[in-house]
Design an enzyme around this catalytic site. Structure first.
Site, short mmCIF file in Angstrom:
data_model
loop_
_atom_site.label_atom_id
_atom_site.label_comp_id
_atom_site.label_asym_id
_atom_site.label_seq_id
_atom_site.Cartn_x
_atom_site.Cartn_y
_atom_site.Cartn_z
N LYS A 66 0.83 -1.20 0.00
CA LYS A 66 0.00 0.00 0.00
C LYS A 66 0.87 1.26 0.00
O LYS A 66 1.74 1.43 0.85
CB LYS A 66 -0.91 0.00 1.22
CG LYS A 66 -1.71 1.29 1.40
CD LYS A 66 -2.36 1.33 2.75
CE LYS A 66 -2.96 2.69 3.05
NZ LYS A 66 -2.00 3.78 3.03
N LEU A 100 -4.36 -0.04 7.50
CA LEU A 100 -3.26 0.91 7.53
C LEU A 100 -3.86 2.29 7.27
O LEU A 100 -4.64 2.46 6.33
CB LEU A 100 -2.20 0.59 6.47
CG LEU A 100 -1.28 -0.62 6.75
CD1 LEU A 100 -0.40 -0.89 5.53
CD2 LEU A 100 -0.44 -0.41 7.98
N ASP A 101 -3.51 3.27 8.10
CA ASP A 101 -4.11 4.59 7.92
C ASP A 101 -3.58 5.26 6.66
O ASP A 101 -2.68 4.74 5.98
CB ASP A 101 -3.88 5.47 9.16
CG ASP A 101 -2.41 5.59 9.52
OD1 ASP A 101 -1.59 5.73 8.61
OD2 ASP A 101 -2.09 5.53 10.72
N LYS A 102 -4.10 6.40 6.36
CA LYS A 102 -3.80 7.08 5.10
C LYS A 102 -2.32 7.42 4.97
O LYS A 102 -1.75 7.32 3.88
CB LYS A 102 -4.65 8.35 5.00
CG LYS A 102 -4.42 9.15 3.72
CD LYS A 102 -5.28 10.40 3.69
CE LYS A 102 -5.00 11.22 2.43
NZ LYS A 102 -5.81 12.46 2.40
N SER A 104 0.21 5.86 6.36
CA SER A 104 1.09 4.71 6.50
C SER A 104 1.17 3.94 5.19
O SER A 104 0.33 4.08 4.31
CB SER A 104 0.59 3.79 7.62
OG SER A 104 0.51 4.49 8.85
#
Length: 364
Positions: A66, A100-102, A104
């Site tokens: 990602k 996973l946050d934005k 990361s």
């Protein structure tokens, strides 16, 4: 396989949700309504849920690297980019394992297998997630100790399984928990701000050979490795220097016994080791010898002497021969009116009045 697991693999619901469906009498097998959770499903059985037949989907597990700026969601009301924008249409029904946050980046799994999601997400299963963290200030070893000890954050009590430094500003953190923004909150609690956060490992799977934004499908053999206990753990942190290497030597510790080879050669030139009788006497032996010499050098008889002062350096005027203070063999001898040195602590004898017609002092 059990009925709730079968329904989970069919994509009907999770295992817990499938149990509620079964207990509600909404599932039938071969025309018979089933309400028993322990019911086993055979490969040729016909399973119907709410009047519609279901079948297991072909298990699919995808690993993606990602990139930063994408969110883990199927759709967003703010029109932000999601990880499903990077996948083809046939993979849009897969669910992501964890988040996973934005801001990361790194590894994330997408699958249609509920048992795999439970295996990785649930803390009791032991699947480790390793992160590479870069912060804005230099860190110390104490910071890593506090990460492993744990702390209370806004999302609850958070702790790391392991943490170690990879430089002044970079660290590796291993988690089993899955609290929201856990690593960022822990470092913020310690006074640091995370600059970059990358997940580099999930269980045995590591981030290697996968560029940002790309993905690949795992083989069945690779998927089965997640269900092995030894595959859930990764590499250990670098070993610490043993305390014995940094500890100062104890000079009061008993010396190690000498070997025969050491006893044979003594000194720099290899001369023979002196015998016990040839060695220099110690402090206690020197004191004992001095006392014996002092006792043996007495030439006066026992009793009092009131005559004229005898000649000789070893006598003391007006004292019995047995209580004379002999000259010490050391430098700095004591005078006749001074207290003799030694451990006895006895006071010197008082001098008698001199003979003659000189009157004595009157005492009031």
């Amino acid at each position: 396989m059990r009925l709730n697991r079968y329904l989970s693999q069919c994509g009907v619901a999770s295992r817990r949700g499938a149990e509620e469906i079964i207990l509600g009498g909404r599932v039938s097998i071969n025309g018979h309504v089933i309400t028993e959770l322990a019911t086993q499903v055979q490969p040729d059985d016909k399973v119907v849920v709410d009047g519609s037949p279901v079948r297991t989907e072909q298990p699919i597990v995808i690993v993606m690297n990602k990139p930063k700026g994408y969110i883990c969601s199927r759709g967003d009301t703010h029109e932000r980019m999601t990880i499903y924008d990077l996948l083809p249409l046939k993979f849009q029904t897969l669910h992501h394992v964890g988040r996973l946050d934005k801001d990361s980046e790194g590894l994330i799994l997408l699958t249609n297998r509920g048992d795999l999601s439970h295996r990785i997400i649930h803390p009791s299963q032991g699947a480790e997630k390793e992160y590479e963290v870069v912060v804005d200030q230099a860190m110390t070893i104490d910071t890593m100790g506090k990460m492993a000890k744990g702390m209370l954050t806004e999302e609850g009590y958070a702790r790391a399984e392991r943490a170690w430094l990879d430089g002044a500003y970079k660290a590796h953190v291993v988690l089993k928990q899955g609290l929201k923004r856990q690593i960022r909150l822990m470092f913020y609690h310690l006074g640091y701000e995370v600059v970059r956060l990358t997940r580099i490992r999930i269980g045995w799977l590591q981030l290697r050979g996968l560029s940002k934004g790309s993905w690949k499908e795992l083989t069945p053999t690779e998927v089965e490795r997640f269900f092995k206990a030894e595959a859930q753990k990764g590499r250990e942190p670098p070993p610490k220097m043993p305390k014995s290497a940094t500890k100062r030597p104890n000079r009061y510790a008993p010396a190690s016994p000498r070997t025969e080879s050491q006893d044979d050669s003594w000194g720099d030139e290899g001369e023979s080791r002196p015998q016990q009788s040839e060695r220099a006497p110690g402090r206690r032996a020197r004191k004992t010898a001095a006392a014996k010499r002092a006792a043996g050098s007495s030439s006066f008889s026992e009793g009092k002497s009131w005559g004229p002062k005898p000649t000789g350096s070893g006598s003391s005027f007006g004292k019995p021969a047995s209580k004379r203070a002999f000259k010490r063999p050391r430098s700095g001898e004591t005078g006749p009116d001074e207290r003799p040195r030694g451990r006895s602590g006895s006071k010197p004898a008082r001098r008698p009045a001199p003979q003659g017609d000189r009157p004595r002092r009157r005492t009031r």
